[in-house]
Design an enzyme around this catalytic site. Structure first.
Site, PDB file in Angstrom:
ATOM      1  N   LYS A  22       0.845  -1.210   0.000  1.00  0.00           N
ATOM      2  CA  LYS A  22       0.000   0.000   0.000  1.00  0.00           C
ATOM      3  C   LYS A  22       0.870   1.246   0.000  1.00  0.00           C
ATOM      4  O   LYS A  22       0.647   2.173  -0.772  1.00  0.00           O
ATOM      5  CB  LYS A  22      -0.886   0.011   1.247  1.00  0.00           C
ATOM      6  CG  LYS A  22      -1.562   1.351   1.537  1.00  0.00           C
ATOM      7  CD  LYS A  22      -2.463   1.327   2.764  1.00  0.00           C
ATOM      8  CE  LYS A  22      -1.719   1.484   4.038  1.00  0.00           C
ATOM      9  NZ  LYS A  22      -1.379   2.860   4.384  1.00  0.00           N
ATOM     10  N   ASN A  23       1.898   1.259   0.845  1.00  0.00           N
ATOM     11  CA  ASN A  23       2.692   2.473   1.026  1.00  0.00           C
ATOM     12  C   ASN A  23       3.737   2.688  -0.057  1.00  0.00           C
ATOM     13  O   ASN A  23       4.441   3.694  -0.028  1.00  0.00           O
ATOM     14  CB  ASN A  23       3.329   2.485   2.422  1.00  0.00           C
ATOM     15  CG  ASN A  23       2.273   2.665   3.495  1.00  0.00           C
ATOM     16  OD1 ASN A  23       1.111   2.962   3.187  1.00  0.00           O
ATOM     17  ND2 ASN A  23       2.650   2.470   4.737  1.00  0.00           N
ATOM     18  N   ARG A  94      -4.324  10.885   4.658  1.00  0.00           N
ATOM     19  CA  ARG A  94      -3.201  11.813   4.748  1.00  0.00           C
ATOM     20  C   ARG A  94      -2.276  11.690   3.538  1.00  0.00           C
ATOM     21  O   ARG A  94      -1.708  12.679   3.062  1.00  0.00           O
ATOM     22  CB  ARG A  94      -2.441  11.509   6.028  1.00  0.00           C
ATOM     23  CG  ARG A  94      -1.105  12.179   6.136  1.00  0.00           C
ATOM     24  CD  ARG A  94      -0.350  11.709   7.341  1.00  0.00           C
ATOM     25  NE  ARG A  94       1.018  12.160   7.291  1.00  0.00           N
ATOM     26  CZ  ARG A  94       1.402  13.397   7.566  1.00  0.00           C
ATOM     27  NH1 ARG A  94       0.499  14.285   7.914  1.00  0.00           N
ATOM     28  NH2 ARG A  94       2.662  13.738   7.492  1.00  0.00           N
ATOM     29  N   CYS A 118      -4.795  13.009  12.720  1.00  0.00           N
ATOM     30  CA  CYS A 118      -5.442  11.712  12.530  1.00  0.00           C
ATOM     31  C   CYS A 118      -5.311  10.989  13.868  1.00  0.00           C
ATOM     32  O   CYS A 118      -4.746  11.513  14.823  1.00  0.00           O
ATOM     33  CB  CYS A 118      -4.791  10.914  11.413  1.00  0.00           C
ATOM     34  SG  CYS A 118      -3.230  10.254  11.925  1.00  0.00           S
ATOM     35  N   ARG A 123       0.573  14.932  12.900  1.00  0.00           N
ATOM     36  CA  ARG A 123       1.129  14.612  11.581  1.00  0.00           C
ATOM     37  C   ARG A 123       1.167  15.812  10.633  1.00  0.00           C
ATOM     38  O   ARG A 123       0.468  15.898   9.631  1.00  0.00           O
ATOM     39  CB  ARG A 123       0.368  13.432  10.982  1.00  0.00           C
ATOM     40  CG  ARG A 123       0.469  12.247  11.943  1.00  0.00           C
ATOM     41  CD  ARG A 123      -0.168  11.009  11.431  1.00  0.00           C
ATOM     42  NE  ARG A 123       0.604  10.459  10.314  1.00  0.00           N
ATOM     43  CZ  ARG A 123       0.118   9.478   9.562  1.00  0.00           C
ATOM     44  NH1 ARG A 123      -1.084   9.024   9.765  1.00  0.00           N
ATOM     45  NH2 ARG A 123       0.839   9.011   8.579  1.00  0.00           N
ATOM     46  N   ASP A 307       4.746   0.621  11.937  1.00  0.00           N
ATOM     47  CA  ASP A 307       3.519  -0.008  11.421  1.00  0.00           C
ATOM     48  C   ASP A 307       3.387  -1.458  11.856  1.00  0.00           C
ATOM     49  O   ASP A 307       2.364  -2.086  11.569  1.00  0.00           O
ATOM     50  CB  ASP A 307       3.475   0.074   9.888  1.00  0.00           C
ATOM     51  CG  ASP A 307       3.318   1.501   9.421  1.00  0.00           C
ATOM     52  OD1 ASP A 307       3.522   1.769   8.229  1.00  0.00           O
ATOM     53  OD2 ASP A 307       3.016   2.378  10.267  1.00  0.00           O
ATOM     54  N   ILE A 329       8.129   7.032  16.860  1.00  0.00           N
ATOM     55  CA  ILE A 329       7.787   7.761  15.638  1.00  0.00           C
ATOM     56  C   ILE A 329       6.533   8.612  15.829  1.00  0.00           C
ATOM     57  O   ILE A 329       6.500   9.779  15.442  1.00  0.00           O
ATOM     58  CB  ILE A 329       7.564   6.773  14.450  1.00  0.00           C
ATOM     59  CG1 ILE A 329       8.772   5.858  14.277  1.00  0.00           C
ATOM     60  CG2 ILE A 329       7.233   7.552  13.181  1.00  0.00           C
ATOM     61  CD1 ILE A 329      10.041   6.544  13.818  1.00  0.00           C
ATOM     62  N   ARG A 399      -8.720  -0.239   4.884  1.00  0.00           N
ATOM     63  CA  ARG A 399      -7.831   0.746   4.259  1.00  0.00           C
ATOM     64  C   ARG A 399      -6.521   0.108   3.833  1.00  0.00           C
ATOM     65  O   ARG A 399      -5.905   0.529   2.865  1.00  0.00           O
ATOM     66  CB  ARG A 399      -7.529   1.878   5.250  1.00  0.00           C
ATOM     67  CG  ARG A 399      -8.708   2.739   5.593  1.00  0.00           C
ATOM     68  CD  ARG A 399      -8.297   3.932   6.397  1.00  0.00           C
ATOM     69  NE  ARG A 399      -7.252   4.691   5.689  1.00  0.00           N
ATOM     70  CZ  ARG A 399      -6.718   5.818   6.171  1.00  0.00           C
ATOM     71  NH1 ARG A 399      -7.117   6.301   7.329  1.00  0.00           N
ATOM     72  NH2 ARG A 399      -5.788   6.462   5.487  1.00  0.00           N
TER      73      ARG A 399
HETATM   74  C1  EPZ Z   1       4.304   6.995   6.264  1.00  0.00           C
HETATM   75  O1  EPZ Z   1       3.536   8.054   6.822  1.00  0.00           O
HETATM   76  C2  EPZ Z   1       3.373   5.796   6.180  1.00  0.00           C
HETATM   77  N1  EPZ Z   1       2.253   6.111   5.311  1.00  0.00           N
HETATM   78  C3  EPZ Z   1       2.868   5.433   7.575  1.00  0.00           C
HETATM   79  O2  EPZ Z   1       2.082   4.249   7.459  1.00  0.00           O
HETATM   80  C4  EPZ Z   1       4.085   5.125   8.458  1.00  0.00           C
HETATM   81  O3  EPZ Z   1       3.642   4.848   9.773  1.00  0.00           O
HETATM   82  C5  EPZ Z   1       5.035   6.333   8.472  1.00  0.00           C
HETATM   83  O4  EPZ Z   1       5.418   6.653   7.116  1.00  0.00           O
HETATM   84  C6  EPZ Z   1       6.309   6.069   9.262  1.00  0.00           C
HETATM   85  O5  EPZ Z   1       6.968   4.949   8.735  1.00  0.00           O
HETATM   86  C7  EPZ Z   1       2.432   6.020   3.964  1.00  0.00           C
HETATM   87  O6  EPZ Z   1       3.500   5.703   3.472  1.00  0.00           O
HETATM   88  C8  EPZ Z   1       1.232   6.324   3.115  1.00  0.00           C
HETATM   89  P1  EPZ Z   1       6.408  10.424   8.244  1.00  0.00           P
HETATM   90  P2  EPZ Z   1       4.112   9.568   6.801  1.00  0.00           P
HETATM   91  O7  EPZ Z   1       6.333  11.634   7.386  1.00  0.00           O
HETATM   92  O8  EPZ Z   1       4.785   9.840   5.529  1.00  0.00           O
HETATM   93  C9  EPZ Z   1       6.378  13.727  11.644  1.00  0.00           C
HETATM   94  C10 EPZ Z   1       0.216   2.872   7.783  1.00  0.00           C
HETATM   95  O9  EPZ Z   1      -0.203   2.319   8.805  1.00  0.00           O
HETATM   96  N2  EPZ Z   1       6.418  14.677  10.518  1.00  0.00           N
HETATM   97  O10 EPZ Z   1       7.636   9.584   8.212  1.00  0.00           O
HETATM   98  O11 EPZ Z   1       3.018  10.466   7.218  1.00  0.00           O
HETATM   99  C11 EPZ Z   1       5.001  13.072  11.766  1.00  0.00           C
HETATM  100  O12 EPZ Z   1       4.166  13.882  12.556  1.00  0.00           O
HETATM  101  C12 EPZ Z   1       0.687   4.309   7.821  1.00  0.00           C
HETATM  102  O13 EPZ Z   1       0.322   2.303   6.654  1.00  0.00           O
HETATM  103  C13 EPZ Z   1       6.609  16.039  10.781  1.00  0.00           C
HETATM  104  O14 EPZ Z   1       6.734  16.457  11.937  1.00  0.00           O
HETATM  105  O15 EPZ Z   1       5.181   9.450   7.961  1.00  0.00           O
HETATM  106  C14 EPZ Z   1       5.284  11.747  12.411  1.00  0.00           C
HETATM  107  O16 EPZ Z   1       5.315  11.923  13.820  1.00  0.00           O
HETATM  108  C15 EPZ Z   1       0.441   4.952   9.182  1.00  0.00           C
HETATM  109  N3  EPZ Z   1       6.616  16.916   9.739  1.00  0.00           N
HETATM  110  C16 EPZ Z   1       6.683  11.396  11.928  1.00  0.00           C
HETATM  111  O17 EPZ Z   1       7.245  12.615  11.404  1.00  0.00           O
HETATM  112  C17 EPZ Z   1       6.475  16.510   8.439  1.00  0.00           C
HETATM  113  O18 EPZ Z   1       6.508  17.360   7.526  1.00  0.00           O
HETATM  114  C18 EPZ Z   1       6.711  10.352  10.841  1.00  0.00           C
HETATM  115  O19 EPZ Z   1       6.068  10.898   9.743  1.00  0.00           O
HETATM  116  C19 EPZ Z   1       6.291  15.135   8.194  1.00  0.00           C
HETATM  117  C20 EPZ Z   1       6.276  14.237   9.244  1.00  0.00           C
END
Ligand code: EPZ
Length: 420
Positions: A22-23, A94, A118, A123, A307, A329, A399
């Site tokens: 998915k990701n 998101r 969320c 996020r 995850d 995370i 999802r």
């Molecule tokens: C991706 O989300 C995945 N989603 C998430 O999977 C996964 O948990 C996450 O990466 C971490 O591995 C997809 O790929 C669609 P991040 P993403 O940007 O990109 C903070 C699932 O269950 N952050 O690495 O949103 C954020 O708040 C989902 O399949 C900022 O502060 O993750 C979070 O605490 C859930 N500012 C942390 O970083 C930003 O601009 C990780 O976020 C971006 C992120």
């Protein structure tokens, strides 16, 4: 709202085909916006989130055509006629913000609704926006939307991410592919889904170095062309079903599963007493004897994936001894804890860590899914619990997991979906 009914206590035995990630599929679909020519993606999973991204791309006026009967091969292509990603779509998922980079790079502008928080935390997308500004985009926040514009195109930049954000790395990688000049993304996320996206961009004519490392170097090109790309298998689906074999004391063959994407998970499972053998085009997973409580801390790839945190917690709930699981995370990714405790687990949360004291057996009860991975951890616990477990709000599950009850029932689980 659909519910899932599980009568637990039956060891699973059989084979499960692991679907496309998915990701990986979500950013790959967004990458289809980077060229007018068709990008053909195969092994696309059939999930609610994929349907949402398809609707969003169609909203931009770009075609998304299934090339096979079951909709796992999609061709994305065409002119962008609308650069808005509306709130009613973005609030559902998101990952919709992944159209931001491609829209600004290809169309010179974008109006993308802010994702809002969320269940698992606020996020923000500040790292996405700061990187695009460094590449010359003018960003304005108004009315809950990001207004981004780069009428003269984007230019390369030296970007250092303060944290290895997966989404920010993906958005900036796609934008940089069409920018004028060189972009370096330092402290980039290294998840396999990012390497899959980078390989696809290279197949489209992109020039990317450092794939798989935390330093990506992109030489922008004037335009990208179509390509054909197969989505990698889903490592989180693989880890989830590995936990299903372990928690029920059964044996599962996970076809198409890739061991090299799961080192940290397989290391923890081995310590817990789970055997994983490679062969026959996948991985065979079984519990050797009793399960042992094993500590884990979630980290950016290649560390233990956030995850998989909820799924490991379900497994540790029936292990011998205690386990400490630390979530580094996300701020609020323990909402499965009270639900697991309703099933008889003994989990206590102390800040970013949860202490799990294993119990001999869980007992079935009605429970509530709160987010995608929490919902599947409740299914895992229900498979092991004595008696009946009903998981409510399974739209969370749909999802990210395709046909979960069919896949488990085919391996001997007593599980069914209760409509309505
Ligand atoms: C991706 O989300 C995945 N989603 C998430 O999977 C996964 O948990 C996450 O990466 C971490 O591995 C997809 O790929 C669609 P991040 P993403 O940007 O990109 C903070 C699932 O269950 N952050 O690495 O949103 C954020 O708040 C989902 O399949 C900022 O502060 O993750 C979070 O605490 C859930 N500012 C942390 O970083 C930003 O601009 C990780 O976020 C971006 C992120």
């Amino acid at each position: 709202m659909d519910r899932i009914l599980i009568r637990g206590g039956r060891p699973l035995d059989g084979e499960i085909a692991i679907g496309g990630a998915k990701n990986a599929a979500l950013p790959l679909l967004a990458a289809g916006l980077l060229t007018e020519q068709p990008l053909v993606l195969s092994n696309v999973p059939r999930l609610a989130d994929i349907a949402t991204m398809r609707a969003l791309i169609a909203q931009h006026g770009v075609g998304v055509a299934p090339l096979d009967d079951d909709g796992r091969t999609l061709a994305i292509g065409g002119a962008i006629r609308c650069t808005e990603a509306p709130y009613d779509i973005v609030r559902k998922m998101r990952a919709s913000v992944l159209v931001l980079g491609p829209l600004v790079a290809r169309a010179g502008e974008a109006r993308v609704s802010l994702p809002g928080g969320c269940a698992i935390g606020p996020r923000p997308i500040d790292l996405h926006l700061k990187g695009l500004e460094q590449m010359g985009a003018v960003i304005r926040l108004e009315g809950g939307y990001v207004h981004a514009s780069a009428p003269h195109g984007l230019h390369g930049a030296a970007i250092v991410l303060p944290m290895p954000s997966v989404g920010a790395t993906e958005n900036l990688l796609m934008a940089a592919s069409l920018a004028d000049g060189q972009t370096v993304i330092a402290n980039a996320a290294r998840e396999p889904e990012i390497s899959d996206l980078a390989e696809c961009l290279v197949a489209m004519g992109g020039r990317i170095g450092g794939i798989g490392t935390d330093r990506l170097t992109v030489e922008g090109v004037r335009r990208l062309h179509g390509a054909t790309h197969a989505v990698i298998p889903d490592r989180i689906e693989t880890g989830t079903y590995a936990c299903a074999a372990a928690i029920t004391g059964g044996t599962l063959h996970l076809r198409h599963a890739r061991r090299d994407h799961l080192d940290a998970v397989l290391r923890v499972l081995a310590e817990a007493g789970v055997e994983v053998l490679e062969g026959d085009g996948g991985l065979t997973v079984r519990r050797l004897n009793g399960l042992r409580g094993t500590d884990a801390m979630t980290e950016p790839y290649p560390g233990f994936p956030t995850d998989m945190q909820a799924q490991l917690m379900a497994l540790m709930a029936v292990a011998e001894g205690a386990a400490m699981i630390t979530e580094t995370i996300f701020e609020n990714r323990f909402m499965h804890v009270p639900e697991l405790n309703r099933l008889g687990a003994r989990v206590n949360v102390h800040g970013a860590s949860a202490i799990v004291r294993g119990v001999p057996t869980l007992s079935g009860a009605p429970v509530m899914a709160t987010d995608l991975r929490a919902s599947v951890s409740l299914v895992l616990a229900g498979l092991a619990a004595r008696g009946e477990t009903v998981v409510n709000r399974v739209y969370h599950l749909d999802r990210g997991y395709e046909a979960v009850e069919q896949k488990l029932a085919a391996c001997g689980a007593d599980i069914e979906r209760l409509a309505g």
